[in-house]
Write a protein that holds these residues in place. Structure first.
Motif, PDB file in Angstrom:
ATOM      1  N   GLY A 221       0.816  -1.207   0.000  1.00 34.00           N
ATOM      2  CA  GLY A 221       0.000   0.000   0.000  1.00 34.00           C
ATOM      3  C   GLY A 221       0.847   1.254   0.000  1.00 34.00           C
ATOM      4  O   GLY A 221       0.612   2.195  -0.763  1.00 34.00           O
ATOM      5  N   MET A 222       1.845   1.272   0.903  1.00 40.76           N
ATOM      6  CA  MET A 222       2.750   2.421   0.961  1.00 40.76           C
ATOM      7  C   MET A 222       3.498   2.590  -0.352  1.00 40.76           C
ATOM      8  O   MET A 222       3.615   3.698  -0.899  1.00 40.76           O
ATOM      9  N   MET A 223       4.009   1.496  -0.897  1.00 44.87           N
ATOM     10  CA  MET A 223       4.804   1.554  -2.116  1.00 44.87           C
ATOM     11  C   MET A 223       3.965   2.014  -3.302  1.00 44.87           C
ATOM     12  O   MET A 223       4.370   2.910  -4.067  1.00 44.87           O
ATOM     13  N   LEU A 224       2.784   1.441  -3.470  1.00 40.53           N
ATOM     14  CA  LEU A 224       1.955   1.780  -4.631  1.00 40.53           C
ATOM     15  C   LEU A 224       1.350   3.173  -4.507  1.00 40.53           C
ATOM     16  O   LEU A 224       1.236   3.896  -5.502  1.00 40.53           O
ATOM     17  N   ALA A 225       0.957   3.564  -3.288  1.00 40.63           N
ATOM     18  CA  ALA A 225       0.439   4.920  -3.112  1.00 40.63           C
ATOM     19  C   ALA A 225       1.519   5.948  -3.419  1.00 40.63           C
ATOM     20  O   ALA A 225       1.262   6.980  -4.058  1.00 40.63           O
ATOM     21  N   SER A 226       2.748   5.672  -3.003  1.00 41.87           N
ATOM     22  CA  SER A 226       3.856   6.571  -3.322  1.00 41.87           C
ATOM     23  C   SER A 226       4.105   6.607  -4.823  1.00 41.87           C
ATOM     24  O   SER A 226       4.404   7.670  -5.387  1.00 41.87           O
ATOM     25  N   ALA A 227       3.967   5.458  -5.467  1.00 37.20           N
ATOM     26  CA  ALA A 227       4.170   5.408  -6.922  1.00 37.20           C
ATOM     27  C   ALA A 227       3.088   6.197  -7.656  1.00 37.20           C
ATOM     28  O   ALA A 227       3.353   6.846  -8.670  1.00 37.20           O
ATOM     29  N   VAL A 228       1.852   6.166  -7.139  1.00 33.14           N
ATOM     30  CA  VAL A 228       0.771   6.965  -7.724  1.00 33.14           C
ATOM     31  C   VAL A 228       1.112   8.447  -7.628  1.00 33.14           C
ATOM     32  O   VAL A 228       0.987   9.200  -8.602  1.00 33.14           O
ATOM     33  N   ALA A 231       3.792   9.527  -9.982  1.00 29.62           N
ATOM     34  CA  ALA A 231       3.302   9.650 -11.354  1.00 29.62           C
ATOM     35  C   ALA A 231       2.417  10.870 -11.550  1.00 29.62           C
ATOM     36  O   ALA A 231       1.993  11.148 -12.670  1.00 29.62           O
ATOM     37  N   GLY A 232       2.110  11.586 -10.466  1.00 32.29           N
ATOM     38  CA  GLY A 232       1.288  12.783 -10.578  1.00 32.29           C
ATOM     39  C   GLY A 232      -0.143  12.604 -10.136  1.00 32.29           C
ATOM     40  O   GLY A 232      -0.927  13.560 -10.189  1.00 32.29           O
ATOM     41  N   GLY A 233      -0.515  11.402  -9.703  1.00 31.18           N
ATOM     42  CA  GLY A 233      -1.884  11.157  -9.276  1.00 31.18           C
ATOM     43  C   GLY A 233      -2.091  11.459  -7.802  1.00 31.18           C
ATOM     44  O   GLY A 233      -1.163  11.832  -7.073  1.00 31.18           O
ATOM     45  N   ILE A 234      -3.323  11.311  -7.349  1.00 29.55           N
ATOM     46  CA  ILE A 234      -3.701  11.469  -5.947  1.00 29.55           C
ATOM     47  C   ILE A 234      -4.028  10.080  -5.407  1.00 29.55           C
ATOM     48  O   ILE A 234      -4.916   9.403  -5.928  1.00 29.55           O
ATOM     49  N   ALA A 235      -3.298   9.666  -4.393  1.00 31.53           N
ATOM     50  CA  ALA A 235      -3.478   8.319  -3.849  1.00 31.53           C
ATOM     51  C   ALA A 235      -4.378   8.342  -2.627  1.00 31.53           C
ATOM     52  O   ALA A 235      -4.236   9.191  -1.744  1.00 31.53           O
ATOM     53  N   VAL A 236      -5.322   7.398  -2.598  1.00 32.18           N
ATOM     54  CA  VAL A 236      -6.190   7.187  -1.434  1.00 32.18           C
ATOM     55  C   VAL A 236      -5.951   5.750  -0.979  1.00 32.18           C
ATOM     56  O   VAL A 236      -6.204   4.811  -1.730  1.00 32.18           O
ATOM     57  N   ARG A 237      -5.451   5.570   0.221  1.00 32.33           N
ATOM     58  CA  ARG A 237      -5.081   4.237   0.680  1.00 32.33           C
ATOM     59  C   ARG A 237      -6.224   3.584   1.456  1.00 32.33           C
ATOM     60  O   ARG A 237      -6.859   4.206   2.305  1.00 32.33           O
ATOM     61  N   GLN A 319       5.198  -3.795  -7.749  1.00 31.85           N
ATOM     62  CA  GLN A 319       5.822  -2.557  -8.196  1.00 31.85           C
ATOM     63  C   GLN A 319       6.231  -2.614  -9.659  1.00 31.85           C
ATOM     64  O   GLN A 319       6.076  -1.634 -10.401  1.00 31.85           O
ATOM     65  N   VAL A 320       6.747  -3.750 -10.102  1.00 30.70           N
ATOM     66  CA  VAL A 320       7.085  -3.891 -11.522  1.00 30.70           C
ATOM     67  C   VAL A 320       5.825  -3.787 -12.368  1.00 30.70           C
ATOM     68  O   VAL A 320       5.812  -3.130 -13.422  1.00 30.70           O
ATOM     69  N   SER A 321       4.746  -4.398 -11.921  1.00 28.26           N
ATOM     70  CA  SER A 321       3.478  -4.315 -12.646  1.00 28.26           C
ATOM     71  C   SER A 321       3.005  -2.862 -12.736  1.00 28.26           C
ATOM     72  O   SER A 321       2.494  -2.422 -13.771  1.00 28.26           O
ATOM     73  N   PHE A 322       3.145  -2.122 -11.635  1.00 26.87           N
ATOM     74  CA  PHE A 322       2.772  -0.710 -11.656  1.00 26.87           C
ATOM     75  C   PHE A 322       3.592   0.035 -12.699  1.00 26.87           C
ATOM     76  O   PHE A 322       3.049   0.816 -13.480  1.00 26.87           O
ATOM     77  N   GLU A 323       4.893  -0.205 -12.715  1.00 25.38           N
ATOM     78  CA  GLU A 323       5.764   0.490 -13.666  1.00 25.38           C
ATOM     79  C   GLU A 323       5.405   0.168 -15.113  1.00 25.38           C
ATOM     80  O   GLU A 323       5.383   1.055 -15.969  1.00 25.38           O
ATOM     81  N   VAL A 324       5.120  -1.082 -15.370  1.00 24.75           N
ATOM     82  CA  VAL A 324       4.893  -1.516 -16.751  1.00 24.75           C
ATOM     83  C   VAL A 324       3.489  -1.165 -17.239  1.00 24.75           C
ATOM     84  O   VAL A 324       3.308  -0.752 -18.394  1.00 24.75           O
TER      85      VAL A 324
END
Length: 416
Positions: A221-228, A231-237, A319-324
């Motif tokens: 959750g922390m990793m993907l929200a930070s990745a959002v 990327a310029g998005g707004i993350a809601v965990r 995280q790799v899936s998020f990147e790709v």
């Protein structure tokens, strides 16, 4: 192989159908089509950094809007300095920046003037203060100047009516500064997507709490929200959704009217308690096995009209899936023409092996000063989060390559 679960009802006797794996390119395209473009909003300049301009910006005024001084000094008639130097002239007026009403400069006089102040009628040059004695009542000028010297003329930078910024421009500090200089309080931009990041798993525990046997600290959750956010998005965990279908639906319900995309991690593989698969099996979500390592189990579709992207639960896979898949879709949704991470060609420092028929993404450390060499970090395991944390790129091994020798050329995908 792609395993499709037919039923999730107790006692969890599963039936599978074997289908061909999806390619990385096919799944990336599906994800991109699901997310789509974000709406256009007029936002204050303070909120526009990193966003993409949705329409051309036309200059409503010239820049500079009036002839102004490029120096602290004295506004003069250049002809008054054409004789023997030095010359001593009376200072008839003071012109600070921001002066609105101006007196005309009479022949044989000067006006003391500050940088950015409007040039008075009758003056055709500015003598910088360093070429004078700095007088306030009278001034001694030691050097002559040509007509036009040290004057910024109106429209020298931008002419009124010019298209100064075009649609598709990524708004940076300099472009926002230009918009502000032209008097624009706000700009039309594609807004940031609001992304619900959902971590599932009854084994997850909040960091800082004691671990019981069989439990792990929640990290996706922390990793993907930070990745959002990166990327310029707004993350809601939304954290700690247990492996229960009813709880999954109840947890999502309050967010359905306020987010644009749902991203889940975990619960999509071939285990007996895959809550994401169980909960979304009756919705328009297609689960598939993508021909990649790590990150094979994937899902994409819609849930109550919202795009939902389901990522595997192992942290490196997520995280790799998020990147790709996810990051490019989010950037494209905001109007970015270049949604992919920058890539480069490099030579690998040590041998690598990769499974046949799969695109492999290995973690790497790239140092362009070392002759464009990339060093693999850690092994291919999808649980090796420390290796990912130490990496600055992904090494992409094509699906038709099973072995790389030291010195072979590869494509790397920058992560920073």
């Amino acid at each position: 192989m792609n395993w499709v679960k037919r039923s999730s009802r107790p006692p969890r006797r599963w039936q599978y159908a074997v289908v061909s794996p999806t390619t990385v390119a096919e799944h990336r395209q599906r994800v991109a089509e699901l997310v789509g473009l974000m709406p256009v909003l007029q936002l204050p300049l303070d909120e526009c950094l990193g966003l993409v301009l949705a329409a051309d910006v036309i200059a409503p005024v010239s820049l500079p809007p009036f002839d102004n001084s490029a120096m602290d000094g004295y506004a003069v008639r250049a002809a008054d300095l054409a004789g023997d130097l030095p010359v001593r002239l009376p200072v008839a007026d003071d012109i600070p920046a921001g002066r609105v009403e101006l007196n005309a400069l009479e022949p044989g006089t000067v006006h003391r003037i500050m940088t950015g102040a409007p040039v008075p009628p009758g003056a055709d040059a500015v003598v910088q203060v360093e070429w004078t004695d700095g007088g306030t009542e009278t001034v001694t000028i030691n050097r002559a100047v040509a007509a036009g010297a040290n004057i910024r003329t109106a429209g020298d930078d931008v002419e009124k009516g010019d298209a100064v910024l075009v649609a598709g421009t990524v708004l940076r500090p300099s472009t926002l500064g230009l918009a502000s200089a032209l008097g624009h309080p706000e700009l039309p931009v594609r807004r940031r997507p609001r992304v619900l990041v959902l971590s599932t798993g009854s084994e997850l525990v909040e960091p800082g709490q004691p671990l019981q046997p069989g439990q792990i600290y929640e990290s996706n959750g922390m990793m993907l929200a930070s990745a959002v956010r990166d990327a310029g998005g707004i993350a809601v965990r939304l954290r700690f959704v247990p492996d229960d279908v009813e709880e999954f639906h109840r947890a999502l319900a309050p967010y359905l009217g306020s987010v644009d995309v749902i991203v889940t991690s975990g619960g999509v593989s071939a285990g007996a308690y895959e809550v994401v698969k169980d909960a979304l099996a009756s919705h328009d979500v297609r689960f598939t096995k993508v021909a990649m390592q790590p990150g094979g189990p994937q899902g994409a579709g819609t849930y109550e009209g919202l795009p939902v992207l389901t990522l595997p639960g192992n942290p490196v896979s997520a995280q790799v899936s998020f990147e790709v898949f996810v990051r490019p879709a989010l950037l494209a949704s905001m109007g970015h023409a270049q949604a992919e991470r920058p890539t480069a060609r490099a030579t690998v420092s040590s041998p690598l092996t990769s499974p046949a028929g799969k695109t492999q993404f290995r973690r790497g450390l790239y140092d362009p000063s070392s002759g464009q060499v990339v060093t693999p970090v850690g092994g291919p395991g999808s649980h090796l989060l420390s290796a990912l944390a130490l990496s600055n790129c992904l090494i992409e091994v094509p699906e038709d390559v099973t072995e790389l020798a030291a010195g072979d050329e590869v494509t790397i995908r920058h992560l920073q």
